[in-house]
Every structure is written in C-alpha cells, then in structure tokens.
Write a protein that holds these residues in place. Structure first.
Motif, PDB file in Angstrom:
ATOM      1  N   VAL A  32     -16.493   0.287 129.145  1.00 10.86           N
ATOM      2  CA  VAL A  32     -16.117  -0.874 128.769  1.00 10.86           C
ATOM      3  C   VAL A  32     -16.543  -1.661 128.097  1.00 10.86           C
ATOM      4  CG1 VAL A  32     -14.958  -2.992 129.642  1.00 10.86           C
ATOM      5  CG2 VAL A  32     -13.427  -1.059 129.901  1.00 10.86           C
ATOM      6  N   VAL A  33     -18.086  -1.893 128.627  1.00 14.34           N
ATOM      7  CA  VAL A  33     -19.581  -2.061 128.267  1.00 14.34           C
ATOM      8  C   VAL A  33     -19.690  -1.873 126.894  1.00 14.34           C
ATOM      9  CG1 VAL A  33     -22.002  -2.688 128.988  1.00 14.34           C
ATOM     10  CG2 VAL A  33     -20.478  -2.711 130.808  1.00 14.34           C
ATOM     11  N   SER A  34     -19.762  -0.127 126.974  1.00 16.94           N
ATOM     12  CA  SER A  34     -20.230   0.253 125.514  1.00 16.94           C
ATOM     13  C   SER A  34     -19.074  -0.221 124.352  1.00 16.94           C
ATOM     14  CB  SER A  34     -19.799   1.898 125.962  1.00 16.94           C
ATOM     15  OG  SER A  34     -20.480   2.357 126.637  1.00 16.94           O
ATOM     16  N   GLU A  35     -18.034   0.060 124.700  1.00 14.57           N
ATOM     17  CA  GLU A  35     -16.435  -0.330 123.830  1.00 14.57           C
ATOM     18  C   GLU A  35     -17.101  -1.747 123.131  1.00 14.57           C
ATOM     19  OE1 GLU A  35     -14.984   0.714 121.969  1.00 14.57           O
ATOM     20  OE2 GLU A  35     -15.485   2.967 122.833  1.00 14.57           O
ATOM     21  N   VAL A  36     -17.435  -2.981 124.282  1.00 19.18           N
ATOM     22  CA  VAL A  36     -18.054  -4.498 123.605  1.00 19.18           C
ATOM     23  C   VAL A  36     -19.346  -4.262 123.490  1.00 19.18           C
ATOM     24  CG1 VAL A  36     -18.218  -6.254 124.755  1.00 19.18           C
ATOM     25  CG2 VAL A  36     -17.136  -5.337 126.016  1.00 19.18           C
ATOM     26  N   LEU A  37     -20.252  -3.730 123.659  1.00 23.02           N
ATOM     27  CA  LEU A  37     -21.662  -3.410 122.603  1.00 23.02           C
ATOM     28  C   LEU A  37     -21.110  -2.526 121.507  1.00 23.02           C
ATOM     29  CD1 LEU A  37     -24.447  -2.371 125.508  1.00 23.02           C
ATOM     30  CD2 LEU A  37     -23.482  -4.584 124.728  1.00 23.02           C
ATOM     31  N   LYS A  38     -20.036  -1.904 121.073  1.00 20.40           N
ATOM     32  CA  LYS A  38     -20.458  -1.585 119.917  1.00 20.40           C
ATOM     33  C   LYS A  38     -19.897  -2.043 119.297  1.00 20.40           C
ATOM     34  CE  LYS A  38     -18.303   3.020 120.766  1.00 20.40           C
ATOM     35  NZ  LYS A  38     -17.249   4.017 120.431  1.00 20.40           N
ATOM     36  N   GLY A  39     -18.281  -3.195 119.117  1.00 21.35           N
ATOM     37  CA  GLY A  39     -18.493  -4.058 118.657  1.00 21.35           C
ATOM     38  C   GLY A  39     -19.365  -5.107 118.077  1.00 21.35           C
TER      39      GLY A  39
END
Ligand code: ADP
Ligand code: MG
Length: 343
Positions: A32-39
């Motif tokens: 989830v951290v990755s997804e948020v950072l990706k955005g």
C-alpha cells in the motif's frame, strides 16, 4: 508412516507461544505504501520503479518518504512530502492485505490454543485500526504491544519483553516471527527464538542472527518449535485458493531449460505485478491451457531472476507434456491450485 517419521525435522527448541510482527510479516503494508508513493510520483511527473519497493521495506513512512524524495530528486522537503502523504496513506489502511499464509497461520495456532501476541513499532492505535479490517484477527491476540507503549522500539528488545510479560511467559519460551532486521535483532536480544521471513527478496543471507530464515509464512514448520504441525499439506503439496494468470508465451532468458528437459513457457510479468506481489516466489502447480492444443498438467516457478536485478518476478511454467514444436506467441492460460516449495 516410518518414512515420514525418519524425515521429520529435528526439533529446534520448545516454545509455548508466538509473538508476531505486523507490517511486512502479517500484512503487506509495503504494498500500500508503494501504491501511494507511485501515485505521488506520477503527480510530480516521475515514474515509479518497481525496484524502489525494496528500498522502502521495513522503513517508517517518514523514512520511506525521505528515501523517495532523495532518489527521485523531488522539489520538496521530506516533511512536506510526508505531510502530503500521511492522510492519503491512512485512508488506505483498509486496503492492506494479509501476506500469503498469514491468516492460515493465525487460524492454525489459535485453533490449537497457542497464545499469540502482536509486537509492532507502530503506535497501538494504528495497529488496532490496521487489524480491524481483518475479520477475527483482534481475537487471535492475547496481547498487543505498540511502539508508543515502550521507551524504545525495535531493535531494542523491550517491545518483545513486554509482550512476553503480558502473555505471562518466559522470553525463552517465545517464538518471534519477523520480517525486518531490527525486529530480528530485538527478538534475539530479548532471548527469544526468531524465525525471519524477509520481505526483500534475495536478502536472506543478511539474517544470520535469526534461528531460521524462511521465504514466506507458507514455509513455516511449527513442529520444529514444538508447536502443532499444519494439517493442510497433502502428500507434500499445499492446496491453495485457485488463482489465474494468462498471456502470450514470450522468449525467456535462454537459460537452456529445454536442453535440460524442462522447457518453461514464460509469460510476461507486465500487467501482472499486483498478482505476482501477492504470491511468494516458489514452485507451484496447476493446469495450463493452450487454446489450439489442449489442457495439460503444469508445474511453475515464480521467481526473481538470479542473473539480473530485475524489477519484476518471472513466471515460468513447465507443461507436463511432450510437444513436437515450440509455441511462442500462443495464448497460455494458467490456473494455479497448489504450492510445492520455495524456489
Ligand atoms: P525460453 O528461455 O525462451 O523460455 P526454454 O528453453 O525455457 O526457452 O524453452 C521454452 C519454450 O519451449 C516454450 O516457450 C515453448 O514454446 C517450448 N516448449 C516445448 N515443450 C514445452 C513444455 N513441455 N513446457 C513448456 N514449454 C515448452
Ligand atoms: Mg523458459
């Protein structure tokens, strides 16, 4: 069976309770951290590199943000970035999925009356909200210790010692399950047995202080610690919920698998990254369908290519059938129904 008895793994040490880390051990928080950072990176006109995920593993959101600000040369301070990131991340807590084998392990141990505690550097409130999204999880734990309930978090042993105290057990009869190095250090400093389940692929060699290093929770053998063994293995295979993946057969890495008699009809990992991140590397089995040819038994490895620092896992199915020709480019559909072993 005699054969099975003689193959039984030697007992490492008897424990009577289990203390688990949460983020990266039971929950795929980094996903989830990755997804948020990706955005966020997209917003700044940058593109997320899958390899980045490894750099944020085991970090607090602030450390992860700092790493990303630096790596991508973002035009903002890390506090500023984090302030922006924080609310978005908290809104995503409900989307954090259990890691493979986590629910199975909790259900198994609790079903056998093995006392369990959660010990996490996250604040108590954050732990409770994260587990509230997973049915039954709260009741599995006789004790929960958050980073805000002790004077020093991991790698200090304090958090684990406090958990043992609340479980009413001696540290020496506790088994710690941890994904991060600070967690392993803390567990050993507390005088406990420690199984490491590293979140970062190919980092197992760094975890030498752990009593055992496993690839995923699917590989945990509780009987090695005197705990009740899993009973869902059938003749060396672990049935799993079926999952599906398909695509055209692509050129692999030309490792000469065919010469060795085990050609693998590789699928491209592109477009499957979230599915692949949900499944640990390892050897699986199921069925493979080739539209013009038929359906065949199939054994497949999901792995990190040993030669390249690739960002994506590889998907390499071997169809248990003698083909007279190659079938590059053909549509291959797989259903995976069980797990066999680590890579
Ligand atoms: P690559 O590195 O290109 O994947 P391999 O040596 O692994 O090369 O050979 C894989 C190719 O062999 C597949 O893409 C497929 O076309 C062919 N092939 C033939 N028999 C099989 C089989 N039983 N299972 C998988 N692939 C097979
Ligand atoms: Mg291949």
């Amino acid at each position: 069976m005699i054969a099975e008895t003689s193959m039984a793994k030697p007992l490492k040490k008897l424990v009577s309770c289990v203390i688990l880390d949460l983020d990266g051990t039971l929950l795929n928080t980094d996903g989830v951290v990755s997804e948020v950072l990706k955005g966020f990176l997209t917003k700044y006109g940058k593109q997320w590199d899958g390899r980045e995920a490894q750099r944020i593993v085991g970090k607090t959101p602030l450390e992860a943000a700092a790493a990303v600000v630096e790596e991508y040369g973002l035009p903002c301070g890390k506090e500023e970035f984090l302030a922006e990131l924080h609310p978005v991340f908290y809104a995503q807590l409900c989307n954090i999925k259990p890691l493979p084998g986590a629910s199975r392990l909790l259900k198994h141990l609790s079903g056998h009356g093995v006392p369990m505690a959660l010990a996490s550097n996250s604040p108590r409130g954050s732990i409770e909200s994260k587990i509230s999204y997973h049915q039954g999880w709260k009741d599995y734990f006789s004790a929960i210790v958050g980073g805000d309930e002790v004077t020093a978090g991991k790698p200090s042993p304090e958090i684990f010692l406090e958990a043992a105290k609340r479980l009413n057990r001696e540290p020496s009869s506790c088994l710690v399950i941890e994904d991060s190095m600070p967690g392993v250090t803390a567990g050993k400093a507390a005088g406990m047995e420690v199984v490491a389940v590293p979140s970062v692929p190919k980092q197992a060699h760094l975890y030498t202080s752990a009593d055992e290093v496993i690839n995923s929770l699917l590989d945990l053998q509780p009987e090695k610690w005197g705990l009740p063994p899993f009973q869902d293995w059938i003749e060396g295979t672990l049935p799993t919920e079926p999952w599906y993946i398909s695509g055209p057969v692509i050129k692999g890495f030309g490792r000469g698998s065919k010469v060795l008699g085990i050609p693998t009809a590789n699928l491209s990992p592109k477009g499957h990254s979230s599915l692949l991140s949900e499944h640990p590397s390892g050897v699986y089995f199921g069925w493979a369908g080739l539209s013009t040819r038929g359906v065949y038994k199939m054994v497949m490895s999901i792995g990190w290519n040993p030669y390249f620092n690739n960002a994506e896992k590889t998907i390499e199915p071997w169809l248990l059938h003698e083909f007279t020709e190659d079938f590059y480019g053909e549509e291959l559909r797989l259903v995976i129904v069980g797990y066999l072993r680590p890579e």
